[in-house]
Scaffold this motif. Structure first.
Motif, PDB file in Angstrom:
ATOM      1  N   LEU A 132       0.883  -1.175   0.000  1.00 12.26           N
ATOM      2  CA  LEU A 132       0.000   0.000   0.000  1.00 12.26           C
ATOM      3  C   LEU A 132       0.909   1.209   0.000  1.00 12.26           C
ATOM      4  O   LEU A 132       1.774   1.344   0.868  1.00 12.26           O
ATOM      5  N   ASP A 133       0.717   2.085  -0.976  1.00  9.20           N
ATOM      6  CA  ASP A 133       1.727   3.127  -1.178  1.00  9.20           C
ATOM      7  C   ASP A 133       1.084   4.369  -1.778  1.00  9.20           C
ATOM      8  O   ASP A 133      -0.114   4.411  -2.039  1.00  9.20           O
TER       9      ASP A 133
ATOM     10  N   SER B 281      -8.067   4.420   2.284  1.00 12.05           N
ATOM     11  CA  SER B 281      -8.930   3.261   2.032  1.00 12.05           C
ATOM     12  C   SER B 281      -9.175   2.481   3.319  1.00 12.05           C
ATOM     13  O   SER B 281      -8.415   2.579   4.280  1.00 12.05           O
ATOM     14  N   GLN B 282     -10.229   1.656   3.281  1.00 10.78           N
ATOM     15  CA  GLN B 282     -10.539   0.796   4.424  1.00 10.78           C
ATOM     16  C   GLN B 282      -9.405  -0.184   4.682  1.00 10.78           C
ATOM     17  O   GLN B 282      -9.081  -0.514   5.817  1.00 10.78           O
ATOM     18  N   LEU B 283      -8.792  -0.638   3.588  1.00 13.63           N
ATOM     19  CA  LEU B 283      -7.697  -1.598   3.718  1.00 13.63           C
ATOM     20  C   LEU B 283      -6.535  -0.981   4.502  1.00 13.63           C
ATOM     21  O   LEU B 283      -5.977  -1.614   5.407  1.00 13.63           O
ATOM     22  N   LEU B 284      -6.194   0.265   4.171  1.00 16.93           N
ATOM     23  CA  LEU B 284      -5.093   0.930   4.872  1.00 16.93           C
ATOM     24  C   LEU B 284      -5.414   1.084   6.359  1.00 16.93           C
ATOM     25  O   LEU B 284      -4.598   0.790   7.222  1.00 16.93           O
TER      26      LEU B 284
ATOM     27  N   LYS C 184      -0.763   5.140   8.066  1.00 14.19           N
ATOM     28  CA  LYS C 184       0.138   5.725   7.064  1.00 14.19           C
ATOM     29  C   LYS C 184       0.653   4.676   6.093  1.00 14.19           C
ATOM     30  O   LYS C 184       0.697   3.487   6.399  1.00 14.19           O
ATOM     31  N   ILE C 185       1.114   5.154   4.959  1.00 15.91           N
ATOM     32  CA  ILE C 185       1.825   4.262   4.025  1.00 15.91           C
ATOM     33  C   ILE C 185       3.320   4.499   4.203  1.00 15.91           C
ATOM     34  O   ILE C 185       3.701   5.543   4.743  1.00 15.91           O
TER      35      ILE C 185
ATOM     36  N   SER D 160       4.517  -2.030   8.838  1.00 14.62           N
ATOM     37  CA  SER D 160       4.554  -0.613   8.434  1.00 14.62           C
ATOM     38  C   SER D 160       5.764   0.109   9.005  1.00 14.62           C
ATOM     39  O   SER D 160       6.541  -0.468   9.769  1.00 14.62           O
ATOM     40  N   GLU D 161       5.922   1.381   8.621  1.00 18.55           N
ATOM     41  CA  GLU D 161       7.108   2.206   8.915  1.00 18.55           C
ATOM     42  C   GLU D 161       8.220   1.843   7.922  1.00 18.55           C
ATOM     43  O   GLU D 161       8.801   0.756   7.984  1.00 18.55           O
ATOM     44  N   SER D 162       8.559   2.793   7.053  1.00 17.34           N
ATOM     45  CA  SER D 162       9.399   2.461   5.887  1.00 17.34           C
ATOM     46  C   SER D 162      10.713   1.768   6.227  1.00 17.34           C
ATOM     47  O   SER D 162      11.081   0.773   5.588  1.00 17.34           O
ATOM     48  N   LEU D 163      11.447   2.255   7.217  1.00 16.89           N
ATOM     49  CA  LEU D 163      12.745   1.640   7.516  1.00 16.89           C
ATOM     50  C   LEU D 163      12.560   0.250   8.128  1.00 16.89           C
ATOM     51  O   LEU D 163      13.385  -0.643   7.919  1.00 16.89           O
TER      52      LEU D 163
END
Lengths: 208, 261
Positions: B49-50, B83-86, B95-96, B107-110
């Motif tokens: 999800l991005d 979105s509901q999925l997020l 967040k994405i 989640s969390e990019s790093l």
């Protein structure tokens, strides 16, 4: 020549304490150097020239800064008594919750929601609501486990030492009760367990 | 018990397949032992999800590309509504990027990049193997998030004295990073790695920062720009990073939508 481990820190800093707990859990001998942040030592300025903050771990002359980076370094260098879980997903979860704690509870200097800290210093209803929401997440995550991420003291627990001690103190000082036994029985139970552990008791400063 | 052909193998009830039967095909009846091995191809399901201009999302995309992992890309419209999925997959931060691996979110990019490195550890290694070098990479990635992102954001969203202060902090941070790069081709040394992945998405935003702030990054940090151009020669980076002018146009569009300067 044995391993030379030094920790530049501050007894009253939760960031510094988490590193001490990790070192003690692993049974690593180290020299603790208390820094005076109003008069930073040349050693600190040299070893952490970027942020000039504690804690800084110095291992055989090489410096590592930022408490979470230090904790991972300790776990990877001294492999006995792991702090982080082995499974990649569990590791990702531990890192996530640790980041959550730091952002929500501990960072007054960063302009993001440090809701728990703010909630202890405000009367604002909305802020307190948000803080409750965040603590709720922690309560759910703890579930019925003795400590976060299982039976043994691990990364998340070490970081959440803040909730155990500092929050209690802040609450007392400010006269705000955020973490009460009715709403968050599991978290309060965890606090008692965690503070009960002797390693933790040794590493944390007294409430004064 | 049986042998693997594809990710999952089921043995039809009864017999145990000899472990030397590594040439088993779906529906193949082994003559020596009566068993039928049926392969069910339950491929790894990877969804991301991005949001296309997000530098944090780009980090996840780069890690997946470097590891050669197939995935489904799902664009979130962060301007229009999440979105509901997020909201279901990242209820805490909403967040994405969110990486969903066989239905389980990270989640969390790093943290996502490290997860990708560890879950597909047999492929191209993103983090160095030495603990001290790993610590350095993590330290500087954290620095990028705390200093570069924050000041860059200020540069493009503030004015006057506030903006000037942000520009100074931004350039000082970049110079420190340039120092860390030194004479190495990549932050990871000879190999494009974790810290390169953490930082190169910001290159997509340089034109935006420079235009809003009216300054030149190359003038102060030529080595960084050289590094960025070197990274752009990698297929993963070329395919992942949007063109700089597109990001700039996007920011202008959002500013207009929300009535910002």
């Amino acid at each position: 020549m044995g391993e030379e481990v030094k920790l530049l820190g501050l007894k009253r800093s939760p960031y510094s304490c988490r590193v001490e707990i990790a070192l003690k859990v692993k049974g690593i001998e180290y020299e603790f150097i208390e820094e005076d942040l109003s008069n930073k030592s040349p050693m600190l300025l040299e070893y952490n020239s970027v942020h000039k903050k504690v804690p800084v771990l110095v291992h055989n002359g090489r410096a590592i800064a930022e408490s979470l980076v230090i904790l991972e370094y300790i776990d990877e260098t001294w492999k006995d008594t792991p702090i982080l879980p082995r499974d990649p997903y569990d590791r990702a979860m531990a890192r996530f919750w640790v980041k959550f704690i730091d952002e929500k509870a501990l960072h007054p200097s960063i302009d993001c929601t440090h809701s728990v800290y703010k909630a202890c210093t405000t009367q604002d209803e909305e802020v307190i609501e948000e803080a409750y929401g965040d603590v709720e997440f922690l309560e759910t995550e703890l579930n019925d486990k003795r400590f976060f991420s299982g039976e043994s003291i691990g990364l998340v627990n070490i970081v959440v030492n803040f909730v155990g001690l500092w929050l209690g103190v802040i609450q007392e000082v400010r006269g705000v009760e955020l973490l009460n036994k009715e709403k968050f029985p599991k978290l309060c139970g965890w606090v008692d367990e965690f503070l009960g552990s002797s390693i933790v008791r040794e590493s944390l400063p007294s409430r004064e | 018990m049986g042998v693997k052909f594809g990710p999952v193998l089921y043995i039809v009830p009864g017999d145990i397949c000899s472990s030397t039967c590594f040439l088993t095909f779906p529906g193949f009846l082994c003559p020596s032992i009566s068993c039928v091995s049926v392969t069910v191809t339950m491929a790894e399901e990877v969804v991301l999800l991005d949001f296309w201009p997000s530098m944090f999302g780009m980090r996840a995309r780069l890690a997946l590309a470097e590891k050669g992992i197939q995935y489904e890309y799902k664009e979130e419209d962060l301007v229009g509504g999440k979105s509901q999925l997020l909201l279901k997959m990242n209820p805490v931060q909403k967040k994405i990027p969110v990486l969903i691996h066989n239905g389980i979110p990270v989640s969390e990019s790093l943290i996502v990049v490290q997860y990708i490195d560890e879950a597909w550890s047999e492929r191209y290694q993103l983090l160095p193997s030495d603990p001290y070098q790993r610590a350095r990479a993590r330290f500087w990635a954290d620095f990028i998030d705390k200093k570069v992102w924050t000041s860059g954001h200020q540069v493009r969203s503030s004015k006057g004295a506030e903006q000037e202060a942000a520009k100074v902090e931004f350039m000082d941070s970049l110079k420190l990073l340039e120092g860390e790069l030194g004479d190495k081709p990549y932050f990871g040394g000879q190999n494009f790695g974790f810290l390169d992945i953490a930082f190169i998405p910001f290159y997509g935003w340089f034109h935006t920062y420079e235009t809003f702030g009216n300054f030149s990054i190359e003038a102060s940090c030529p080595k960084l720009i050289a590094w960025a151009k070197r990274c752009m020669e990698r297929e993963s980076v070329l395919k992942t990073l949007p063109q700089q002018h597109k990001i700039y146009d996007f920011v202008l569009h959002v500013n207009k939508m929300f009535g910002l300067h």
